[in-house]
Design a protein around this motif. Structure first.
Motif, PDB file in Angstrom:
ATOM      1  N   ARG A  52       0.528   1.704 -44.015  1.00 41.49           N
ATOM      2  CA  ARG A  52       0.007   2.479 -42.877  1.00 41.49           C
ATOM      3  C   ARG A  52      -0.822   1.584 -41.960  1.00 41.49           C
ATOM      4  O   ARG A  52      -0.780   1.724 -40.727  1.00 41.49           O
ATOM      5  N   LYS A 151      -4.614   5.362 -37.339  1.00 39.75           N
ATOM      6  CA  LYS A 151      -5.918   5.531 -38.005  1.00 39.75           C
ATOM      7  C   LYS A 151      -6.976   4.676 -37.307  1.00 39.75           C
ATOM      8  O   LYS A 151      -7.337   3.596 -37.776  1.00 39.75           O
ATOM      9  N   GLU A 183      -5.418  19.548 -39.009  1.00 42.04           N
ATOM     10  CA  GLU A 183      -5.839  18.963 -40.291  1.00 42.04           C
ATOM     11  C   GLU A 183      -7.341  19.124 -40.415  1.00 42.04           C
ATOM     12  O   GLU A 183      -7.987  19.728 -39.551  1.00 42.04           O
ATOM     13  N   SER A 186     -11.400  14.905 -41.989  1.00 42.85           N
ATOM     14  CA  SER A 186     -11.054  13.630 -42.636  1.00 42.85           C
ATOM     15  C   SER A 186     -10.100  13.867 -43.801  1.00 42.85           C
ATOM     16  O   SER A 186     -10.187  13.194 -44.826  1.00 42.85           O
ATOM     17  N   ASN A 187      -9.208  14.843 -43.636  1.00 42.41           N
ATOM     18  CA  ASN A 187      -8.267  15.161 -44.717  1.00 42.41           C
ATOM     19  C   ASN A 187      -7.108  15.998 -44.166  1.00 42.41           C
ATOM     20  O   ASN A 187      -7.201  16.535 -43.067  1.00 42.41           O
ATOM     21  N   GLY A 209      -1.285  11.206 -44.064  1.00 47.57           N
ATOM     22  CA  GLY A 209      -2.133  10.922 -45.224  1.00 47.57           C
ATOM     23  C   GLY A 209      -1.350  10.255 -46.355  1.00 47.57           C
ATOM     24  O   GLY A 209      -0.259  10.689 -46.710  1.00 47.57           O
ATOM     25  N   ILE A 210      -1.956   9.221 -46.906  1.00 49.28           N
ATOM     26  CA  ILE A 210      -1.363   8.541 -48.059  1.00 49.28           C
ATOM     27  C   ILE A 210      -1.400   9.486 -49.261  1.00 49.28           C
ATOM     28  O   ILE A 210      -0.458   9.562 -50.051  1.00 49.28           O
ATOM     29  N   THR A 211      -2.490  10.226 -49.376  1.00 51.30           N
ATOM     30  CA  THR A 211      -2.627  11.178 -50.479  1.00 51.30           C
ATOM     31  C   THR A 211      -1.661  12.340 -50.284  1.00 51.30           C
ATOM     32  O   THR A 211      -1.084  12.851 -51.243  1.00 51.30           O
ATOM     33  N   SER A 246      -7.223  13.733 -49.474  1.00 55.01           N
ATOM     34  CA  SER A 246      -7.653  12.484 -48.837  1.00 55.01           C
ATOM     35  C   SER A 246      -7.841  11.436 -49.922  1.00 55.01           C
ATOM     36  O   SER A 246      -8.027  11.778 -51.094  1.00 55.01           O
ATOM     37  N   ALA A 247      -7.798  10.175 -49.487  1.00 52.27           N
ATOM     38  CA  ALA A 247      -7.917   9.079 -50.455  1.00 52.27           C
ATOM     39  C   ALA A 247      -9.273   9.068 -51.142  1.00 52.27           C
ATOM     40  O   ALA A 247      -9.394   8.603 -52.266  1.00 52.27           O
TER      41      ALA A 247
HETATM   42  N1  PMP Z   1      -6.542  13.240 -41.743  1.00 45.75           N
HETATM   43  C1  PMP Z   1      -7.605  12.593 -41.242  1.00 45.75           C
HETATM   44  C2  PMP Z   1      -8.054  12.908 -39.860  1.00 45.75           C
HETATM   45  C3  PMP Z   1      -8.299  11.646 -42.009  1.00 45.75           C
HETATM   46  O1  PMP Z   1      -9.355  10.986 -41.484  1.00 45.75           O
HETATM   47  C4  PMP Z   1      -7.875  11.389 -43.335  1.00 45.75           C
HETATM   48  C5  PMP Z   1      -8.621  10.422 -44.208  1.00 45.75           C
HETATM   49  N2  PMP Z   1      -8.534   9.131 -43.763  1.00 45.75           N
HETATM   50  C6  PMP Z   1      -6.753  12.089 -43.826  1.00 45.75           C
HETATM   51  C7  PMP Z   1      -6.115  13.002 -42.994  1.00 45.75           C
HETATM   52  C8  PMP Z   1      -6.232  11.843 -45.208  1.00 45.75           C
HETATM   53  O2  PMP Z   1      -5.541  10.627 -45.293  1.00 45.75           O
HETATM   54  P1  PMP Z   1      -5.494   9.793 -46.630  1.00 45.75           P
HETATM   55  O3  PMP Z   1      -4.903  10.694 -47.675  1.00 45.75           O
HETATM   56  O4  PMP Z   1      -4.617   8.653 -46.319  1.00 45.75           O
HETATM   57  O5  PMP Z   1      -6.904   9.410 -46.950  1.00 45.75           O
END
Ligand code: PMP
Length: 287
Positions: A52, A151, A183, A186-187, A209-211, A246-247
């Protein structure tokens, strides 16, 4: 113990690490980042984050600061030097500094990107008490820019959203655009109704999202039904349960939306089960 951080090729005590005041990350939020979690001293889904990151850099015409192998080496070195068993590795790459302020991108031949990595020690990350309680969320308007798939470090509005949630006595906020949930601040966001998991499909409107990717694969493997489509906050309020991914928080159950309790107001069985599966599978694959 003083934290050791990484800046542009050097491992330094955090007190000695510096970046120019002309850095475009500082002046223009011209930078991208990744957060990789550490469990058992190992990196969770490093490959996903590295892929990513490369995509984010490409979308912004930003040169790669180093190779994937070098990145892995730096992550591992920081985890080792800072004795992280459970925690996070934060990585940021900006377009660097050409010694002045200008809207025009500097020449990548002469202005090198700035790369910074640091660890955050988070004992108890996997066994987080917040996951047992579940999160209360509020909904707010999504007024972010149109390339949320990249990101970037433009995190002012997500920060404001978290503050609005805090002020309202909640834990986090979900963002609404044109009547549909995009979303979380931060997830990624999901609800579950009659055993079916609903989440917004990938587009430029949300971070990929990676998760999310891992959890949707694991849900399919566990024969759970997933529907990727737009959904409203009212649908989510009538759900049996909800959760975010989220990660840094893995799968986090959501127990309340805008003051409306979901189900019996405790973490739902699908969210709990996905959290367990995710933690178990990710740990097995951690490097
Ligand atoms: N959406 C947003 C806006 C985020 O900031 C994040 C966390 N970085 C995620 C989704 C989840 O992404 P990930 O699973 O890669 O942490």
């Amino acid at each position: 113990m003083t934290r050791t951080v990484y800046v542009n090729g050097e491992y330094l005590p955090e007190t000695e690490a510096t970046v120019s005041i002309f850095d475009r990350g500082f002046l223009m939020a011209d930078g991208v980042y990744e957060v990789t979690s550490v469990l058992d001293g190992k990196l969770i889904d490093f490959e996903g984050h590295a892929v990513r990151l490369e995509r984010s850099l490409n979308e912004l015409d930003m040169p790669a600061a180093c190779s994937k192998d070098e990145l892995l080496e730096i992550h591992r070195e920081l985890v080792a030097r800072n004795e992280i068993v459970e925690g996070l590795v934060y990585l940021q790459i900006t377009r660097g500094s050409d010694g002045d302020r200008d809207f025009v991108f500097p020449d990548p031949e002469t202005t090198k990107p700035t790369i910074v990595l640091f660890t955050q020690n988070k004992p108890g990350l996997a066994d987080n008490p917040a996951a047992k309680k579940g999160a209360k969320i509020i909904s707010i308007e999504d007024i972010r820019w149109g390339r949320r798939d990249i990101k970037t470090v433009q995190l002012l509005y997500p920060s404001m959203g978290k503050m609005m949630a805090k002020k309202a006595g909640a834990d986090d906020a979900w963002l609404i655009e044109d009547g549909y949930v995009t979303e979380g601040t931060s997830n990624n966001a999901y609800y579950v109704k009659n055993g079916k998991i609903v989440t917004r499909p990938l587009s430029n409107d949300i971070l990929h999202g990676i998760t999310r990717k891992a959890v949707l694969r694991m849900a399919a493997e566990a024969q759970m039904v997933v529907e990727e489509r737009l959904f409203t906050i009212d649908e989510a309020k009538e759900a049996d349960e909800a959760f975010t991914t989220s990660a840094s928080a893995f799968v986090m159950p959501v127990v309340e939306i805008d003051g409306v309790a979901l189900g019996d107001g405790t973490p739902g069985p699908i969210a709990k089960s996905l959290r367990e599966i995710y933690l178990e599978e990710s740990l097995k694959a951690a490097i």
